[in-house]
Scaffold this motif. Structure first.
Motif, PDB file in Angstrom:
ATOM      1  N   VAL A 235       0.833  -1.205   0.000  1.00 39.91           N
ATOM      2  CA  VAL A 235       0.000   0.000   0.000  1.00 39.91           C
ATOM      3  C   VAL A 235       0.869   1.257   0.000  1.00 39.91           C
ATOM      4  O   VAL A 235       0.550   2.251  -0.664  1.00 39.91           O
ATOM      5  N   ALA A 236       1.993   1.216   0.709  1.00 42.54           N
ATOM      6  CA  ALA A 236       2.882   2.380   0.825  1.00 42.54           C
ATOM      7  C   ALA A 236       3.847   2.510  -0.344  1.00 42.54           C
ATOM      8  O   ALA A 236       4.683   3.421  -0.352  1.00 42.54           O
ATOM      9  N   GLY A 237       3.764   1.620  -1.319  1.00 39.66           N
ATOM     10  CA  GLY A 237       4.581   1.745  -2.522  1.00 39.66           C
ATOM     11  C   GLY A 237       5.986   1.206  -2.419  1.00 39.66           C
ATOM     12  O   GLY A 237       6.803   1.421  -3.319  1.00 39.66           O
ATOM     13  N   ALA A 238       6.300   0.468  -1.357  1.00 47.47           N
ATOM     14  CA  ALA A 238       7.650  -0.064  -1.198  1.00 47.47           C
ATOM     15  C   ALA A 238       7.820  -1.412  -1.889  1.00 47.47           C
ATOM     16  O   ALA A 238       8.949  -1.834  -2.162  1.00 47.47           O
ATOM     17  N   LEU A 239       6.711  -2.110  -2.157  1.00 44.92           N
ATOM     18  CA  LEU A 239       6.725  -3.400  -2.837  1.00 44.92           C
ATOM     19  C   LEU A 239       5.576  -3.424  -3.844  1.00 44.92           C
ATOM     20  O   LEU A 239       4.489  -2.917  -3.560  1.00 44.92           O
ATOM     21  N   ASP A 240       5.813  -4.028  -5.008  1.00 45.92           N
ATOM     22  CA  ASP A 240       4.706  -4.149  -5.952  1.00 45.92           C
ATOM     23  C   ASP A 240       3.819  -5.328  -5.542  1.00 45.92           C
ATOM     24  O   ASP A 240       4.228  -6.178  -4.738  1.00 45.92           O
ATOM     25  N   PRO A 241       2.597  -5.393  -6.057  1.00 44.45           N
ATOM     26  CA  PRO A 241       1.673  -6.447  -5.610  1.00 44.45           C
ATOM     27  C   PRO A 241       2.224  -7.858  -5.779  1.00 44.45           C
ATOM     28  O   PRO A 241       2.043  -8.707  -4.899  1.00 44.45           O
ATOM     29  N   GLY A 242       2.887  -8.121  -6.893  1.00 50.45           N
ATOM     30  CA  GLY A 242       3.436  -9.449  -7.100  1.00 50.45           C
ATOM     31  C   GLY A 242       4.455  -9.828  -6.049  1.00 50.45           C
ATOM     32  O   GLY A 242       4.475 -10.967  -5.557  1.00 50.45           O
ATOM     33  N   ALA A 243       5.290  -8.875  -5.670  1.00 45.59           N
ATOM     34  CA  ALA A 243       6.293  -9.135  -4.638  1.00 45.59           C
ATOM     35  C   ALA A 243       5.626  -9.404  -3.291  1.00 45.59           C
ATOM     36  O   ALA A 243       6.038 -10.301  -2.550  1.00 45.59           O
ATOM     37  N   VAL A 244       4.601  -8.628  -2.949  1.00 41.06           N
ATOM     38  CA  VAL A 244       3.894  -8.839  -1.676  1.00 41.06           C
ATOM     39  C   VAL A 244       3.289 -10.239  -1.631  1.00 41.06           C
ATOM     40  O   VAL A 244       3.403 -10.965  -0.634  1.00 41.06           O
ATOM     41  N   LEU A 245       2.646 -10.641  -2.718  1.00 39.62           N
ATOM     42  CA  LEU A 245       1.977 -11.941  -2.736  1.00 39.62           C
ATOM     43  C   LEU A 245       2.983 -13.089  -2.675  1.00 39.62           C
ATOM     44  O   LEU A 245       2.764 -14.082  -1.977  1.00 39.62           O
ATOM     45  N   ASP A 246       4.089 -12.949  -3.380  1.00 40.12           N
ATOM     46  CA  ASP A 246       5.128 -13.973  -3.300  1.00 40.12           C
ATOM     47  C   ASP A 246       5.725 -14.034  -1.895  1.00 40.12           C
ATOM     48  O   ASP A 246       5.944 -15.121  -1.345  1.00 40.12           O
ATOM     49  N   LEU A 247       5.964 -12.879  -1.295  1.00 39.30           N
ATOM     50  CA  LEU A 247       6.510 -12.838   0.066  1.00 39.30           C
ATOM     51  C   LEU A 247       5.524 -13.405   1.083  1.00 39.30           C
ATOM     52  O   LEU A 247       5.937 -14.017   2.071  1.00 39.30           O
ATOM     53  N   ALA A 248       4.241 -13.189   0.855  1.00 35.57           N
ATOM     54  CA  ALA A 248       3.239 -13.759   1.772  1.00 35.57           C
ATOM     55  C   ALA A 248       3.325 -15.280   1.769  1.00 35.57           C
ATOM     56  O   ALA A 248       3.231 -15.926   2.824  1.00 35.57           O
ATOM     57  N   GLN A 249       3.505 -15.861   0.589  1.00 37.76           N
ATOM     58  CA  GLN A 249       3.678 -17.311   0.521  1.00 37.76           C
ATOM     59  C   GLN A 249       4.955 -17.752   1.228  1.00 37.76           C
ATOM     60  O   GLN A 249       4.959 -18.734   1.979  1.00 37.76           O
ATOM     61  N   GLN A 250       6.042 -17.031   0.965  1.00 33.71           N
ATOM     62  CA  GLN A 250       7.304 -17.393   1.602  1.00 33.71           C
ATOM     63  C   GLN A 250       7.222 -17.230   3.114  1.00 33.71           C
ATOM     64  O   GLN A 250       7.748 -18.054   3.871  1.00 33.71           O
ATOM     65  N   ARG A 251       6.571 -16.162   3.558  1.00 37.26           N
ATOM     66  CA  ARG A 251       6.430 -15.916   4.995  1.00 37.26           C
ATOM     67  C   ARG A 251       5.716 -17.083   5.673  1.00 37.26           C
ATOM     68  O   ARG A 251       6.149 -17.588   6.715  1.00 37.26           O
ATOM     69  N   ALA A 252       4.617 -17.517   5.086  1.00 36.14           N
ATOM     70  CA  ALA A 252       3.863 -18.627   5.663  1.00 36.14           C
ATOM     71  C   ALA A 252       4.702 -19.903   5.686  1.00 36.14           C
ATOM     72  O   ALA A 252       4.721 -20.637   6.679  1.00 36.14           O
ATOM     73  N   ARG A 253       5.407 -20.153   4.601  1.00 28.52           N
ATOM     74  CA  ARG A 253       6.214 -21.364   4.526  1.00 28.52           C
ATOM     75  C   ARG A 253       7.336 -21.348   5.559  1.00 28.52           C
ATOM     76  O   ARG A 253       7.593 -22.348   6.244  1.00 28.52           O
ATOM     77  N   LEU A 254       8.005 -20.215   5.687  1.00 32.12           N
ATOM     78  CA  LEU A 254       9.100 -20.102   6.654  1.00 32.12           C
ATOM     79  C   LEU A 254       8.600 -20.207   8.092  1.00 32.12           C
ATOM     80  O   LEU A 254       9.252 -20.816   8.942  1.00 32.12           O
ATOM     81  N   MET A 255       7.448 -19.624   8.371  1.00 31.40           N
ATOM     82  CA  MET A 255       6.882 -19.715   9.712  1.00 31.40           C
ATOM     83  C   MET A 255       6.519 -21.155  10.055  1.00 31.40           C
ATOM     84  O   MET A 255       6.804 -21.638  11.154  1.00 31.40           O
ATOM     85  N   ASN A 256       5.905 -21.852   9.099  1.00 24.82           N
ATOM     86  CA  ASN A 256       5.531 -23.241   9.347  1.00 24.82           C
ATOM     87  C   ASN A 256       6.755 -24.121   9.559  1.00 24.82           C
ATOM     88  O   ASN A 256       6.747 -25.026  10.403  1.00 24.82           O
ATOM     89  N   LYS A 257       7.806 -23.853   8.802  1.00 27.08           N
ATOM     90  CA  LYS A 257       9.029 -24.640   8.943  1.00 27.08           C
ATOM     91  C   LYS A 257       9.707 -24.365  10.280  1.00 27.08           C
ATOM     92  O   LYS A 257      10.260 -25.269  10.915  1.00 27.08           O
ATOM     93  N   ALA A 258       9.673 -23.112  10.720  1.00 28.86           N
ATOM     94  CA  ALA A 258      10.341 -22.742  11.975  1.00 28.86           C
ATOM     95  C   ALA A 258       9.623 -23.309  13.186  1.00 28.86           C
ATOM     96  O   ALA A 258      10.256 -23.595  14.212  1.00 28.86           O
ATOM     97  N   CYS A 259       8.313 -23.435  13.091  1.00 33.08           N
ATOM     98  CA  CYS A 259       7.517 -23.892  14.248  1.00 33.08           C
ATOM     99  C   CYS A 259       6.701 -25.113  13.829  1.00 33.08           C
ATOM    100  O   CYS A 259       5.550 -24.993  13.417  1.00 33.08           O
ATOM    101  N   GLU A 260       7.326 -26.282  13.939  1.00 41.50           N
ATOM    102  CA  GLU A 260       6.677 -27.505  13.488  1.00 41.50           C
ATOM    103  C   GLU A 260       5.761 -28.115  14.542  1.00 41.50           C
ATOM    104  O   GLU A 260       4.986 -29.015  14.249  1.00 41.50           O
ATOM    105  N   VAL A 261       5.859 -27.637  15.794  1.00 43.06           N
ATOM    106  CA  VAL A 261       4.962 -28.137  16.835  1.00 43.06           C
ATOM    107  C   VAL A 261       3.598 -27.471  16.687  1.00 43.06           C
ATOM    108  O   VAL A 261       3.470 -26.392  16.105  1.00 43.06           O
ATOM    109  N   GLU A 262       2.572 -28.120  17.211  1.00 43.14           N
ATOM    110  CA  GLU A 262       1.220 -27.546  17.164  1.00 43.14           C
ATOM    111  C   GLU A 262       1.168 -26.347  18.104  1.00 43.14           C
ATOM    112  O   GLU A 262       1.446 -26.460  19.301  1.00 43.14           O
ATOM    113  N   SER A 263       0.850 -25.193  17.560  1.00 38.63           N
ATOM    114  CA  SER A 263       0.884 -23.965  18.355  1.00 38.63           C
ATOM    115  C   SER A 263      -0.235 -23.037  17.920  1.00 38.63           C
ATOM    116  O   SER A 263      -0.963 -23.318  16.968  1.00 38.63           O
ATOM    117  N   GLY A 264      -0.369 -21.918  18.633  1.00 37.56           N
ATOM    118  CA  GLY A 264      -1.421 -20.982  18.302  1.00 37.56           C
ATOM    119  C   GLY A 264      -1.349 -19.727  19.143  1.00 37.56           C
ATOM    120  O   GLY A 264      -0.318 -19.424  19.744  1.00 37.56           O
TER     121      GLY A 264
END
Length: 327
Positions: free
Chosen positions: A99-128
């Protein structure tokens, strides 16, 4: 600053109609088509196909939220005055950089996928995450220490979110109730976001952000972890990556924005959680969510009216005090 602040929500408020206002908007359609190329999913259609319980799986939820925010923003931005500030909550902070113009939409969407993947890999135990209302932060911190949980977000003086493994949160929930909490609820987010369980994801996400070609934002943002003003992309990379394992200081973000003179706030994205919280904490601000309005045009008209009513001294006659909100 006396202009417009944009609020960008995180996970937890997904719903079946979250794309209804933008699905026929050409600018939004371009974002959603790009999201389909990146994720391999027609996200609005997939939202209808999946059971509601599956909407909150990180690998689906994070690109879903970012796509909703960016589609709404691209459909609405030409109708709004230039914003003074952008505030994003959790994965909404990533979308805020789009929204602030620092990343284009494609980059945000790709990073959102990477963010989720990295978070899941870092925390493999059931958490919340566990929301606790009605107890002071210091007491919640003490209870967290006793039961192996951590603070994940500080949303208000007696509104705290804790994160940890499911067994730790079950113990914490019982302890918080015994201590007199008014409300204790397990959130739909199924990972201990913003806790040390995700520490190993921080350097990996920082590298992903750097590789994405982030530039300096055209509108300042506040870092979710400490409410510091972000005007340069290197500070943005640090803010977004460290937020994975540090609690969100949302109460401080709201305070900083209001103390800087901001009086008009519009929440862009699914739900109304951030606008409700801000309204409850600072009732003299003018704050609404796009979803309060029947159309994007109506939301833009409200912003223009409210900005015109801000006086030179910063006092504000807000419609919040004159009209009932419809939910």
């Amino acid at each position: 600053m006396k202009g417009l602040t944009l609020l960008i929500p995180g996970q937890g408020n997904q719903h079946a109609a979250m794309f209804d206002r933008v699905k026929h908007e050409p600018a939004a359609r371009l974002v959603l088509d790009q999201a389909a190329e990146i994720t391999g999913l027609d996200l609005p259609l997939e939202l209808q196909r999946r059971p509601a319980a599956a909407w909150f799986e990180s690998s689906f939820a994070q690109p879903l939220i970012c796509a909703s925010v960016l589609a709404t923003w691209h459909a609405l931005r030409d109708e709004l005055p230039r914003a003074d500030l952008v505030l994003g909550y959790s994965v909404g902070e990533l979308a805020a950089y789009g929204v602030a113009g620092a990343l284009d939409p494609g980059a945000v969407l790709d990073l959102a996928q990477q963010r989720a993947r990295l978070m899941n890999k870092a925390c493999e135990v059931e958490s919340g995450l566990l929301a606790i209302l009605g107890l002071d932060q210091a007491l919640v911190e003490q209870l967290c220490a006793e039961h192996g949980a951590e603070l994940s977000a500080i949303n208000g003086p007696q509104h705290v979110v804790a994160g940890g493994t499911i067994p730790a949160l079950e113990q914490l929930r019982a302890a918080a109730r015994r201590a007199g909490a008014k409300r204790v609820r397990l959130l739909d987010v199924r990972i201990a976001s913003h806790t040390s369980l995700l520490a190993s994801a921080v350097p990996r996400f920082a590298r992903a952000l750097r590789a994405a070609g982030m530039v300096d934002p055209s509108v300042p943002l506040l870092a979710g972890v400490d409410a510091s003003v972000v005007r340069q992309h290197e500070a943005g990379i640090a803010a977004l990556s460290t937020a994975l394992c540090r609690p969100l200081a949302w109460r401080l973000c709201m305070q900083t924005a209001c103390q800087s003179g901001q009086r008009v706030f519009l929440e862009i994205g699914p739900g109304r959680a951030l606008s409700r919280l801000l309204r409850d904490t600072y009732p003299r601000t003018a704050v609404r969510a796009v979803e309060d309005f029947p159309s994007l045009r109506a939301a833009a008209d409200w912003v223009h009216r409210e900005l015109e009513s801000v006086t030179e001294g910063g006092e504000h006659r807000t419609e919040n005090q004159l009209l009932p909100l419809k939910y």
